[in-house]
Design an enzyme around this catalytic site. Structure first.
Site, PDB file in Angstrom:
ATOM      1  N   SER A 188       0.839  -1.195   0.000  1.00  0.00           N
ATOM      2  CA  SER A 188       0.000   0.000   0.000  1.00  0.00           C
ATOM      3  C   SER A 188       0.875   1.246   0.000  1.00  0.00           C
ATOM      4  CB  SER A 188      -0.910   0.010   1.226  1.00  0.00           C
ATOM      5  OG  SER A 188      -0.185   0.424   2.361  1.00  0.00           O
ATOM      6  N   LYS A 189       0.239   2.330  -0.300  1.00  0.00           N
ATOM      7  CA  LYS A 189       0.924   3.612  -0.362  1.00  0.00           C
ATOM      8  C   LYS A 189       1.738   3.904   0.897  1.00  0.00           C
ATOM      9  CE  LYS A 189      -0.321   8.517  -0.361  1.00  0.00           C
ATOM     10  NZ  LYS A 189       0.011   8.676   1.076  1.00  0.00           N
TER      11      LYS A 189
END
Length: 512
Positions: free
Chosen positions: A267-268
């Site tokens: 994820s980011k």
RNA sequence: GGUCCGUUCGUCUAGGGGUUAGGACACCAGAUUUUCAUUCUGGUAACAGGGGUUCGAUUCCCCUACGGACUACCA
């Protein structure tokens, strides 16, 4: 299946935010197969959820893939014979397909409110069902065209009561789905629920839209992320219900991209946590104004990024790992795609970038580095810049490293490494440097050779060994411990600058 | 919880019934270098566990464990 006709592949993201690396890889694999087979690659935007629409996301997707060198033949941004390519613009055609399914008995109207749905779920949880489903068992107790009298259904429809159309999942049927990567996957329909196909806002859900559009756009291969595997049986059933099973596309579900460490999917936050770029290009959240760094802006090369991504979940079967896009097109095959998730290794990406960087000609690198030089306010010539690049290329990992690592080529040292000062800045070093400065001033043309011989003569005159003065000389010139060949560096800086730096160092650091 | 998918060095992976289980990143050491980087050489390090099948299993089968995905009128 679909023999003889050229394949048609699609990348079908939803514009709900910036394109995730996993999405880029999915697009890449689709693209590679399309190119390899002489097929067509389509970009379709799946924006059936109006609530999750994010301003700029669609353009971001297009720009990201363009930067990676992933090109389309048809799509939302370029049109084509099977348009429109934005599902919101195809809205009017989905209702008829949903209705067709109702008429065929494969789907039905459901009038349950959100509250009624919640109550049903609560009831079932209370009686011990872990994940309540709207299915062949529970639907009889709900408000739908299967449980309600026909005239009430007509009345509700006529009165404009809100409704959804649900798929009528068979009660107990064994279903075999073939996946190119995973082989046969068997599920029983008893585990599946009556998914909503058509929403009360008049839009289809992903399940309906994706099947209808893939059929209408004559898609032959659906290559998508593993998260879609569980709903593929539903999609197969949909093709069957429509009578389209003969032209159903082949499915291939790609393994997920996992966090570089720890558990779960990438994820980011993983980029944020490591202070590294995450998206292909930088993204500014339209709501918060927050910007997330992109590889493009950080000075990564798109071919390095693509090379790295291609090897996440795929390999050619031998030990090679540097590939151009053309080579990937030639070598790629779904059969060699792994079944298991791959951790996203930022370090390996940096390594790939370094490999590519070393192949760039100094003159070209100088061009790439120019914006940084200007941003730093450094005055220079293209010839000088090219020489700096020639000297520093092996030491850079990213183009973006340049301005941090090459400061001393453009200005006097801002500080002198304290450890080296401590160790090397002792008498008679400072006085030698003063003599060196004086001697250099009498030299007309100072190349690396001249610098070295003058330096050598000073060393001899002082009765020292060359090594004893070299480190301090580097310190005086750059303020740092490491760097390129010292005399070449000095020659590039030029006689006047070297002289000035020597005197300045003595001034700043004292006479030992 | 249920369903599905998966499991080879820390990471990406090759391999596949009998191999010294190969490569790359990272890491460590040595060589080279005035230095850092590069380069070169070498090193540490893996078949999740248990049952089968087999002369032989890391490879085939089953179970367990672990990981992941899915389980919305989101895609």
């Amino acid at each position: 299946m679909n023999q003889g006709t050229p394949p048609r592949l699609r990348f079908a993201p939803s514009p709900t935010g910036p394109l995730h690396p996993g999405g880029v890889r999915t697009a890449l694999f689709n693209y590679l197969l399309a190119r390899q087979t002489g097929g067509t690659f389509v970009l379709r935007i799946e924006d059936t959820d109006q609530n999750r629409f994010v301003e700029g996301a669609e353009q971001f997707i297009i720009d990201s893939l363009a930067w990676c060198g992933i090109k389309f033949d048809e799509g939302v941004h370029m049109g084509g014979p099977y348009g429109p390519y934005r599902q919101s613009e195809r809205k009017s055609m989905y209702r008829q397909y949903a209705t067709e399914l109702v008429e065929k008995g494969a789907a039905y109207y459901a009038f349950d409110t959100e509250q009624e749905l919640d109550e049903m779920r609560d009831r079932m949880k209370a009686s011990g069902t872990a994940s309540p489903q709207y299915n062949s068992i529970t639907r009889v107790n709900m408000k739908n065209s299967l449980s309600l009298p026909a005239d009430e259904v007509r009345r509700r429809l006529g009165a404009g009561d809100p409704y959804v159309i649900r798929f009528r999942m068979p009660r107990n049927e064994e279903l075999r789905v073939q996946d190119v990567i995973r082989g046969w996957v068997v599920v029983n329909t008893a585990q599946l629920d009556d998914k909503v196909l058509f929403k009360s806002d008049g839009m289809p859900t992903y399940h309906l839209a994706n099947v209808v559009d893939d059929k209408l756009m004559r898609i032959t291969h659906v290559i998508r992320g593993e998260e879609w595997l569980p709903s593929t049986p539903l999609h197969v059933l949909l093709y069957r219900a429509f009578g389209w099973e003969d032209s159903m596309p082949q499915f291939a579900h790609l393994p997920l991209l996992l966090k570089p460490d720890g558990d779960g999917k990438l994820s980011k936050r993983d980029g944020d946590r490591l202070g590294l770029p995450f998206y292909a290009i930088s993204w500014t959240n339209p709501e918060t104004g927050e910007t997330t760094a992109g590889y493009r802006e950080a000075g990564y090369f798109p071919n390095a990024y693509v090379n790295f991504l291609a090897l996440l979940g795929w390999n050619p079967g031998d030990n090679r790992e540097m590939f151009t896009m053309e080579e990937l097109v030639q070598l790629f095959s779904l059969e060699r795609v792994n079944k298991h998730g791959a951790r996203y290794d930022f370090q390996k990406l940096a390594w790939f970038n370094q490999q590519y960087l070393r192949k760039i000609a100094p003159a070209d690198l100088a061009l790439m580095v120019r914006p940084q030089v200007e941003a730093a306010g450094w005055q220079t010539t293209s010839g000088f810049l090219e020489e700096v690049c020639r000297l520093m290329r092996e030491r850079l990992t990213l183009v973006g490293d340049f301005s941090n690592m090459c400061i001393y080529f453009f200005e006097f040292p801002r500080q002198y490494d304290p450890e080296v000062v401590e160790k090397r800045w002792k008498s008679p070093v400072p006085s030698c440097f003063l003599s060196l400065a004086d001697a250099l001033e009498r030299v007309d043309a100072m190349g690396a050779g001249e610098l070295e011989s003058v330096f050598e003569s000073i060393v001899v005159a002082a009765g020292l060994k060359q090594g004893q003065l070299m480190q301090a000389f580097r310190l005086a010139l750059s303020g740092e411990v490491g760097g390129p060949a010292l005399f070449e560096m000095g020659a590039l800086l030029g006689r006047d600058s070297v002289v000035a730096r020597l005197r300045r160092a003595v001034e700043m650091l004292g006479h030992g």
